[in-house]
Motif scaffolding. Structure first.
Motif, PDB file in Angstrom:
ATOM      1  N   GLU A  15     -12.805  32.246 -17.011  1.00  0.00           N
ATOM      2  CA  GLU A  15     -12.863  33.656 -17.489  1.00  0.00           C
ATOM      3  C   GLU A  15     -12.179  34.028 -18.537  1.00  0.00           C
ATOM      4  O   GLU A  15     -13.061  34.608 -19.609  1.00  0.00           O
ATOM      5  N   ALA A  16     -10.989  33.518 -18.655  1.00  0.00           N
ATOM      6  CA  ALA A  16     -10.295  33.676 -19.969  1.00  0.00           C
ATOM      7  C   ALA A  16     -10.804  33.255 -21.157  1.00  0.00           C
ATOM      8  O   ALA A  16     -10.761  33.696 -22.190  1.00  0.00           O
ATOM      9  N   LEU A  62      -9.163  42.884 -13.439  1.00  0.00           N
ATOM     10  CA  LEU A  62      -7.837  42.359 -14.098  1.00  0.00           C
ATOM     11  C   LEU A  62      -8.005  41.931 -15.469  1.00  0.00           C
ATOM     12  O   LEU A  62      -7.290  42.389 -16.241  1.00  0.00           O
ATOM     13  N   PHE A  63      -9.474  41.620 -15.832  1.00  0.00           N
ATOM     14  CA  PHE A  63      -9.703  41.210 -17.196  1.00  0.00           C
ATOM     15  C   PHE A  63      -9.880  42.323 -18.011  1.00  0.00           C
ATOM     16  O   PHE A  63      -9.641  42.334 -19.377  1.00  0.00           O
ATOM     17  N   ASN A  64     -10.231  43.503 -17.465  1.00  0.00           N
ATOM     18  CA  ASN A  64     -10.410  44.707 -18.284  1.00  0.00           C
ATOM     19  C   ASN A  64      -8.896  44.979 -18.679  1.00  0.00           C
ATOM     20  O   ASN A  64      -8.730  45.703 -19.568  1.00  0.00           O
ATOM     21  N   ILE A  65      -8.053  44.863 -17.634  1.00  0.00           N
ATOM     22  CA  ILE A  65      -6.375  45.236 -18.112  1.00  0.00           C
ATOM     23  C   ILE A  65      -5.879  44.385 -19.141  1.00  0.00           C
ATOM     24  O   ILE A  65      -5.133  44.857 -19.965  1.00  0.00           O
ATOM     25  N   ILE A 105     -17.918  36.614 -15.187  1.00  0.00           N
ATOM     26  CA  ILE A 105     -18.398  37.862 -15.461  1.00  0.00           C
ATOM     27  C   ILE A 105     -18.768  38.344 -16.860  1.00  0.00           C
ATOM     28  O   ILE A 105     -19.741  39.018 -17.122  1.00  0.00           O
ATOM     29  N   SER A 106     -17.994  37.691 -18.016  1.00  0.00           N
ATOM     30  CA  SER A 106     -18.284  38.220 -19.405  1.00  0.00           C
ATOM     31  C   SER A 106     -18.087  37.445 -20.260  1.00  0.00           C
ATOM     32  O   SER A 106     -17.200  36.167 -20.067  1.00  0.00           O
ATOM     33  N   PRO A 134     -10.395  32.027  -3.485  1.00  0.00           N
ATOM     34  CA  PRO A 134     -10.823  32.549  -4.921  1.00  0.00           C
ATOM     35  C   PRO A 134     -10.528  33.967  -4.907  1.00  0.00           C
ATOM     36  O   PRO A 134     -11.059  34.780  -4.360  1.00  0.00           O
ATOM     37  N   THR A 135     -10.322  34.441  -6.151  1.00  0.00           N
ATOM     38  CA  THR A 135     -10.156  35.675  -6.568  1.00  0.00           C
ATOM     39  C   THR A 135     -11.704  36.244  -6.909  1.00  0.00           C
ATOM     40  O   THR A 135     -12.620  35.732  -7.173  1.00  0.00           O
ATOM     41  N   GLN A 136     -11.838  37.254  -5.939  1.00  0.00           N
ATOM     42  CA  GLN A 136     -13.294  38.045  -6.082  1.00  0.00           C
ATOM     43  C   GLN A 136     -13.830  38.415  -7.149  1.00  0.00           C
ATOM     44  O   GLN A 136     -12.834  38.965  -8.091  1.00  0.00           O
ATOM     45  N   ASP A 137     -14.986  38.353  -7.545  1.00  0.00           N
ATOM     46  CA  ASP A 137     -15.550  38.886  -8.840  1.00  0.00           C
ATOM     47  C   ASP A 137     -14.862  40.310  -9.322  1.00  0.00           C
ATOM     48  O   ASP A 137     -14.668  40.446 -10.246  1.00  0.00           O
ATOM     49  N   LYS A 138     -14.947  41.384  -8.374  1.00  0.00           N
ATOM     50  CA  LYS A 138     -14.739  42.648  -8.706  1.00  0.00           C
ATOM     51  C   LYS A 138     -13.180  42.800  -9.050  1.00  0.00           C
ATOM     52  O   LYS A 138     -12.865  43.443  -9.941  1.00  0.00           O
ATOM     53  N   VAL A 139     -12.208  41.850  -8.415  1.00  0.00           N
ATOM     54  CA  VAL A 139     -10.867  42.117  -8.748  1.00  0.00           C
ATOM     55  C   VAL A 139     -10.763  41.312 -10.044  1.00  0.00           C
ATOM     56  O   VAL A 139     -10.022  41.811 -11.032  1.00  0.00           O
ATOM     57  N   ARG A 140     -11.398  40.162 -10.277  1.00  0.00           N
ATOM     58  CA  ARG A 140     -11.266  39.420 -11.658  1.00  0.00           C
ATOM     59  C   ARG A 140     -11.828  40.234 -12.541  1.00  0.00           C
ATOM     60  O   ARG A 140     -11.167  40.323 -13.770  1.00  0.00           O
TER      61      ARG A 140
END
Length: 188
Positions: free
Chosen positions: A58-59, A32-35, A4-5, A23-29
Motif C-alpha cells: 500500500e505504501a 492509517l494511510f489517510n493519516i 486501496i489506493s 492482516p490489517t483490515q482494509d478499513k484500518v489500512r
C-alpha cells in the motif's frame, strides 16, 4: 483484501490460511494511510512482521520509494511473494525471510536507514517498545522517522525517552500508535 489506493489500486492481496497471520483490515489500512499519506511519499519503508505485505505494498502504491519486508513464517512469505507479483510492485520490494532481529542486524551491517517503519507483531509479542529501541540503536532510522505500531487494545509500546507517541487510534480490539523522535524539530 485489496490495495486501496495509488498505482496498484484494486489489486487483490492474498493471506495465508489459518490464524497465524493477522492482516490489517482494509478499513484500518485506509484510515492509517489517510493519516500518514505525506510521510509515505518517497519514503524508504521497513515492514517488520510483514504477514501479507499489505502495508508495504500500500505504501509503495501510494508513492513510497521502496520497502523491505521481514517475516519468518513460510506461508506468510509465500503470500508476500504472490502479492508482490500480482501487485506488480515487486521490483521495489525486498523480502527477508528470517527472524526480525537477524534481519535488522543484516540491514544495519548494510547501512540501511528507513523513513517509515511498520511494526505489527503477533499480539502475544508485547515488546514493541523494545523493538523501537532496537531500530534506533542499530542505526536503522532516518532523522525524521515515523514508526507505526499496531497492537492489541491497551498494549501500547513502552517507549524510552528518545521516542514520543504522538497519536493513538482505536479500531475495535486493535490500536495503532504513531511514534517519532522525541527530539524532532518542528518545521514552521
Amino acid at each position: 483484501m485489496r490495495i486501496i489506493s495509488g498505482t496498484a489500486r484494486g489489486r487483490t492481496i492474498v493471506a495465508p490460511a489459518g490464524d497465524r497471520t493477522r492482516p490489517t483490515q482494509d478499513k484500518v489500512r485506509e484510515s492509517l494511510f489517510n493519516i500518514i499519506r505525506w510521510d509515505v511519499q518517497e519514503a524508504r519503508v521497513l515492514d517488520l512482521f510483514a504477514g501479507t505485505g499489505a502495508l508495504s505494498l500500500e505504501a509503495i502504491s501510494r508513492g513510497a520509494k521502496d520497502a523491505v519486508l521481514i517475516d519468518m513464517d513460510r506461508d506468510a512469505c509465500n503470500a508476500i511473494r504472490k502479492n508482490m507479483e500480482t501487485s506488480r510492485l515487486g521490483a521495489q520490494c525486498r523480502l527477508i525471510a528470517r527472524d526480525y532481529r537477524q534481519a535488522m542486524d543484516a540491514l544495519a551491517r548494510e547501512g540501511q536507514k528507513f523513513d517509515v517503519v511498520f511494526i505489527d507483531p503477533p499480539y502475544k509479542m508485547e515488546n514493541t517498545g523494545d523493538m523501537c529501541a532496537e531500530l534506533f540503536d542499530k542505526g536503522l532510522l532516518s532523522d525524521s522517522f515515523l514508526i507505526v505500531v499496531e497492537h492489541r487494545r491497551g498494549m501500547a509500546p513502552l517507549l524510552d525517552l528518545r521516542f514520543e507517541a504522538f497519536d493513538l487510534r482505536k479500531y475495535g480490539d486493535t490500536e495503532i500508535t504513531f511514534v517519532r523522535s522525541a527530539n524532532r524539530e518542528e518545521t514552521p
